[in-house]
Scaffold this motif. Structure first.
Motif, PDB file in Angstrom:
ATOM      1  N   GLU A  93       0.833  -1.207   0.000  1.00 31.92           N
ATOM      2  CA  GLU A  93       0.000   0.000   0.000  1.00 31.92           C
ATOM      3  C   GLU A  93       0.864   1.252   0.000  1.00 31.92           C
ATOM      4  O   GLU A  93       0.565   2.234  -0.693  1.00 31.92           O
ATOM      5  N   GLU A  94       1.953   1.225   0.739  1.00 32.93           N
ATOM      6  CA  GLU A  94       2.835   2.388   0.762  1.00 32.93           C
ATOM      7  C   GLU A  94       3.435   2.638  -0.620  1.00 32.93           C
ATOM      8  O   GLU A  94       3.486   3.783  -1.096  1.00 32.93           O
ATOM      9  N   LEU A  95       3.889   1.582  -1.285  1.00 31.15           N
ATOM     10  CA  LEU A  95       4.419   1.728  -2.639  1.00 31.15           C
ATOM     11  C   LEU A  95       3.365   2.274  -3.599  1.00 31.15           C
ATOM     12  O   LEU A  95       3.654   3.137  -4.432  1.00 31.15           O
ATOM     13  N   ARG A  96       2.153   1.767  -3.486  1.00 26.09           N
ATOM     14  CA  ARG A  96       1.071   2.218  -4.375  1.00 26.09           C
ATOM     15  C   ARG A  96       0.802   3.707  -4.212  1.00 26.09           C
ATOM     16  O   ARG A  96       0.569   4.424  -5.194  1.00 26.09           O
ATOM     17  N   ARG A  97       0.876   4.189  -2.993  1.00 20.42           N
ATOM     18  CA  ARG A  97       0.598   5.598  -2.731  1.00 20.42           C
ATOM     19  C   ARG A  97       1.747   6.507  -3.170  1.00 20.42           C
ATOM     20  O   ARG A  97       1.522   7.583  -3.725  1.00 20.42           O
ATOM     21  N   VAL A  98       2.957   6.057  -2.918  1.00 17.89           N
ATOM     22  CA  VAL A  98       4.107   6.962  -3.023  1.00 17.89           C
ATOM     23  C   VAL A  98       4.701   7.062  -4.424  1.00 17.89           C
ATOM     24  O   VAL A  98       5.004   8.161  -4.918  1.00 17.89           O
ATOM     25  N   LEU A  99       4.905   5.924  -5.085  1.00 15.57           N
ATOM     26  CA  LEU A  99       5.699   5.922  -6.309  1.00 15.57           C
ATOM     27  C   LEU A  99       5.147   6.814  -7.425  1.00 15.57           C
ATOM     28  O   LEU A  99       5.923   7.544  -8.066  1.00 15.57           O
ATOM     29  N   PRO A 100       3.835   6.813  -7.704  1.00 15.88           N
ATOM     30  CA  PRO A 100       3.358   7.691  -8.777  1.00 15.88           C
ATOM     31  C   PRO A 100       3.594   9.174  -8.485  1.00 15.88           C
ATOM     32  O   PRO A 100       3.849   9.963  -9.402  1.00 15.88           O
ATOM     33  N   VAL A 101       3.550   9.549  -7.214  1.00 21.54           N
ATOM     34  CA  VAL A 101       3.739  10.952  -6.838  1.00 21.54           C
ATOM     35  C   VAL A 101       5.213  11.326  -6.948  1.00 21.54           C
ATOM     36  O   VAL A 101       5.566  12.383  -7.480  1.00 21.54           O
TER      37      VAL A 101
END
Length: 274
Positions: A56-64
């Motif tokens: 979940e952390e990767l999903r939230r952070v990487l695109p930003v």
């Protein structure tokens, strides 16, 4: 350092920027307001916060991170996980900001050493869910600085170049309000460590008793602390802080410019300020 929280539960702005496009737009706006660095975080570290999964952390952070980096923004990733830090650096982040100071994930030291990017090591005693119970000190400044010195020694022994390290006193993390004020008053002790100092006071609890509007109650809501944050930022700048980490950039940027202008006059004796 402007803050972009991609979280539903951060203490002052949770849920406002869960959409990646909205988060990127906010980060660009912070740069327009004077931010030199944009710090992107996908996991809340407010008191009592429960950890999310790595996925979940990767999903939230990487695109930003990727979206801001593609726009030429200097991006910091706010994470306690080594694999999230490594993936974020791969996506364009150029600073790792680890509030656990490498204690939450044993792999973080190796990632920081391998990537070679600046690494913010914060004073930390434990996870957010139980950190308030860890706020027991005798001599606050001496103990916190001492614990930080030992942690940095561990990191350097693990392969991190000392030149990578930036130190953060950890205001609000396993600290009482009185302790936060003591650390701010004792910033000189941090400079003796020989590393840049990041001050992250924005909207934190110890500022909640300062706002002047009695209608807000006490403690005041976090967003009522932006003016106090700007004042703390100017004080931190006057004491040689490398950066201040804030939610509301424009007011803090102005406050820091005021401090810099005054310092310039004092240094040169000039009566003309541009």
């Amino acid at each position: 350092m402007g803050i972009v929280n991609v979280t539903p539960d951060s203490f002052s702005d949770g849920g406002l920027r869960l959409d990646a496009d909205r988060a990127v737009a906010h980060g660009l706006a912070l740069v327009g307001h004077g931010a030199d660095i944009v710090d992107v975080g996908g996991e809340s570290t407010r008191p009592g916060a429960v950890r999310i999964t790595r996925e979940e952390e990767l999903r939230r952070v990487l695109p930003v991170v990727r979206g801001l980096a593609e726009e030429g923004v200097l991006v910091s990733v706010d994470t306690m996980r080594a694999d999230v830090a490594e993936a974020a650096v791969g996506a364009g982040a150029r600073i790792i900001n680890d509030v656990s100071g490498g204690r939450a994930d044993p792999g973080m030291v190796k990632v920081a050493a391998r990537t070679g990017v600046p690494y913010v090591v914060m004073h930390w005693r434990g996870q957010s869910a139980g950190m308030d119970g860890l706020a027991t000190y005798g001599d606050m400044v001496r103990e916190v600085v001492g614990e930080m010195e030992r942690q940095m020694e561990t990191m350097i022994a693990g392969g991190i170049d000392p030149a990578q390290l930036i130190v953060d006193p950890g205001l609000g993390f396993a600290k009482s309000r009185a302790g936060d004020w003591a650390l701010l008053a004792g910033l000189d002790a941090w400079h003796h460590l020989g590393h840049p100092v990041l001050v992250a006071a924005s909207r934190k609890r110890f500022l909640g008793t300062l706002p002047a509007d009695p209608a807000m109650g006490e403690p005041c809501p976090p967003r009522a602390g932006d003016a106090a944050t700007a004042a703390v930022s100017a004080i931190a700048a006057s004491q040689g802080a490398w950066a201040v980490r804030v939610h509301k950039v424009r007011a803090t940027a102005d406050a820091v410019r005021v401090e810099a202008a005054l310092r310039t006059v004092e240094a040169t004796g000039s009566r003309s300020v541009r």
